[in-house]
Design an enzyme around this catalytic site. Structure first.
Site, PDB file in Angstrom:
ATOM      1  N   HIS A  37       1.379  84.673 -29.240  1.00 57.78           N
ATOM      2  CA  HIS A  37       0.069  84.830 -29.885  1.00 57.78           C
ATOM      3  C   HIS A  37      -0.544  83.449 -30.108  1.00 57.78           C
ATOM      4  O   HIS A  37       0.141  82.427 -29.941  1.00 57.78           O
ATOM      5  CB  HIS A  37       0.247  85.515 -31.245  1.00 57.78           C
ATOM      6  CG  HIS A  37       1.078  84.663 -32.163  1.00 57.78           C
ATOM      7  ND1 HIS A  37       2.454  84.751 -32.197  1.00 57.78           N
ATOM      8  CD2 HIS A  37       0.744  83.653 -32.997  1.00 57.78           C
ATOM      9  CE1 HIS A  37       2.912  83.839 -33.025  1.00 57.78           C
ATOM     10  NE2 HIS A  37       1.909  83.147 -33.531  1.00 57.78           N
ATOM     11  N   HIS A 121      -3.034  76.452 -30.374  1.00 56.74           N
ATOM     12  CA  HIS A 121      -1.950  76.367 -29.397  1.00 56.74           C
ATOM     13  C   HIS A 121      -1.234  77.710 -29.358  1.00 56.74           C
ATOM     14  O   HIS A 121      -1.391  78.526 -30.283  1.00 56.74           O
ATOM     15  CB  HIS A 121      -0.953  75.270 -29.812  1.00 56.74           C
ATOM     16  CG  HIS A 121      -0.279  75.588 -31.094  1.00 56.74           C
ATOM     17  ND1 HIS A 121      -0.805  75.236 -32.322  1.00 56.74           N
ATOM     18  CD2 HIS A 121       0.855  76.288 -31.369  1.00 56.74           C
ATOM     19  CE1 HIS A 121      -0.017  75.679 -33.277  1.00 56.74           C
ATOM     20  NE2 HIS A 121       0.995  76.329 -32.725  1.00 56.74           N
TER      21      HIS A 121
HETATM   22  O1  3AM Z   1       1.888  80.396 -33.884  1.00 58.04           O
HETATM   23  P1  3AM Z   1       2.913  79.356 -34.148  1.00 58.04           P
HETATM   24  O2  3AM Z   1       4.228  79.667 -33.515  1.00 58.04           O
HETATM   25  O3  3AM Z   1       2.453  77.967 -33.891  1.00 58.04           O
HETATM   26  O4  3AM Z   1       5.256  78.370 -36.985  1.00 58.04           O
HETATM   27  C1  3AM Z   1       4.665  79.569 -37.475  1.00 58.04           C
HETATM   28  C2  3AM Z   1       3.882  80.292 -36.414  1.00 58.04           C
HETATM   29  O5  3AM Z   1       3.139  79.338 -35.703  1.00 58.04           O
HETATM   30  C3  3AM Z   1       3.580  79.216 -38.446  1.00 58.04           C
HETATM   31  O6  3AM Z   1       2.773  80.381 -38.489  1.00 58.04           O
HETATM   32  C4  3AM Z   1       2.892  81.078 -37.264  1.00 58.04           C
HETATM   33  C5  3AM Z   1       3.306  82.493 -37.513  1.00 58.04           C
HETATM   34  O7  3AM Z   1       4.539  82.519 -38.174  1.00 58.04           O
HETATM   35  N1  3AM Z   1       4.101  78.874 -39.757  1.00 58.04           N
HETATM   36  C6  3AM Z   1       5.218  79.331 -40.343  1.00 58.04           C
HETATM   37  N2  3AM Z   1       5.381  78.759 -41.547  1.00 58.04           N
HETATM   38  C7  3AM Z   1       4.349  77.903 -41.714  1.00 58.04           C
HETATM   39  C8  3AM Z   1       3.944  77.020 -42.748  1.00 58.04           C
HETATM   40  N3  3AM Z   1       4.642  76.890 -43.881  1.00 58.04           N
HETATM   41  C9  3AM Z   1       3.532  77.973 -40.566  1.00 58.04           C
HETATM   42  N4  3AM Z   1       2.418  77.240 -40.428  1.00 58.04           N
HETATM   43  C10 3AM Z   1       2.098  76.423 -41.441  1.00 58.04           C
HETATM   44  N5  3AM Z   1       2.821  76.313 -42.566  1.00 58.04           N
END
Ligand code: 3AM
Length: 180
Positions: A37, A121
């Site tokens: 996603h 991204h």
């Molecule tokens: O879509 P991506 O994979 O970049 O890394 C987590 C994931 O990102 C991010 O939110 C998305 C859905 O889980 N995520 C998890 N914890 C986070 C945090 N504390 C976070 N992003 C920012 N702060």
């Protein structure tokens, strides 16, 4: 409490291609194919009342549909030991506008503003103990990766449950993009 984030879904054939890319990297944990996603906004843990407020507030977002394409790859952090490999997106004013609308609705709900700049991204894989040169080889190999344009016709509020085997994402609500 429930852990939430807002995202764009990626069409299944492109998810398949991105998943295959993530699988090529030695020592990487590729993102599950069906969970690939584009995160618009990580919200984090909220209580049930706040989750309902967020849903009602996001339902009021009005933003036009648009197209995106995947352009190249990168990693976080940019220097030092790489932890996340991702695919980048074509420049899109409409994506920035949609992100801003969502951010404003969430702030109106009482959430603190998102720290840092929106950096669109699509996560391909998470890395553990992956030497920099191995990540660099992947980045060089896929630098010219381009996808077809794909339509963005809506956005989704996901609940994310953290299990030992990794996160499980469940869509709580989704809304179409339409004329403003
Ligand atoms: O879509 P991506 O994979 O970049 O890394 C987590 C994931 O990102 C991010 O939110 C998305 C859905 O889980 N995520 C998890 N914890 C986070 C945090 N504390 C976070 N992003 C920012 N702060």
């Amino acid at each position: 409490m429930i852990r939430l984030f807002v995202a764009l879904d990626i069409p299944a054939p492109l998810r398949q291609r991105l998943h295959a890319m993530g699988k090529d990297i030695p020592g990487a944990r590729p993102a599950p194919r069906d969970q690939i996603h584009l995160t618009l906004r990580f919200i984090g843990e909220v209580d049930d009342g706040m989750a309902l407020d967020i849903e009602a507030s996001l339902a009021a977002v009005r933003s036009p549909p648009f197209s995106l394409s995947v352009r190249g790859v990168g990693c976080f952090p940019h220097r030092g030991t790489p932890r996340v490999l991702w695919a980048g997106l074509s420049e899109s004013r409409e994506l920035d506008i949609l992100h801003t609308h969502i951010e404003n609705r969430l702030i109106a709900c009482g959430l603190p503003p998102e720290p840092g700049k929106f950096s669109p991204h699509i996560t391909l894989a998470r890395l553990r103990d992956c030497p920099r040169r191995q990540a660099d080889a992947f980045l060089a190999d896929k630098a010219l990766f381009r996808s077809e344009d794909f339509p963005v016709e809506g956005f989704v509020l996901y609940a994310s449950r953290l299990l030992k085997s990794g996160a499980v994402h469940v869509a709580r609500a989704s809304w179409p993009l339409g004329a403003t």
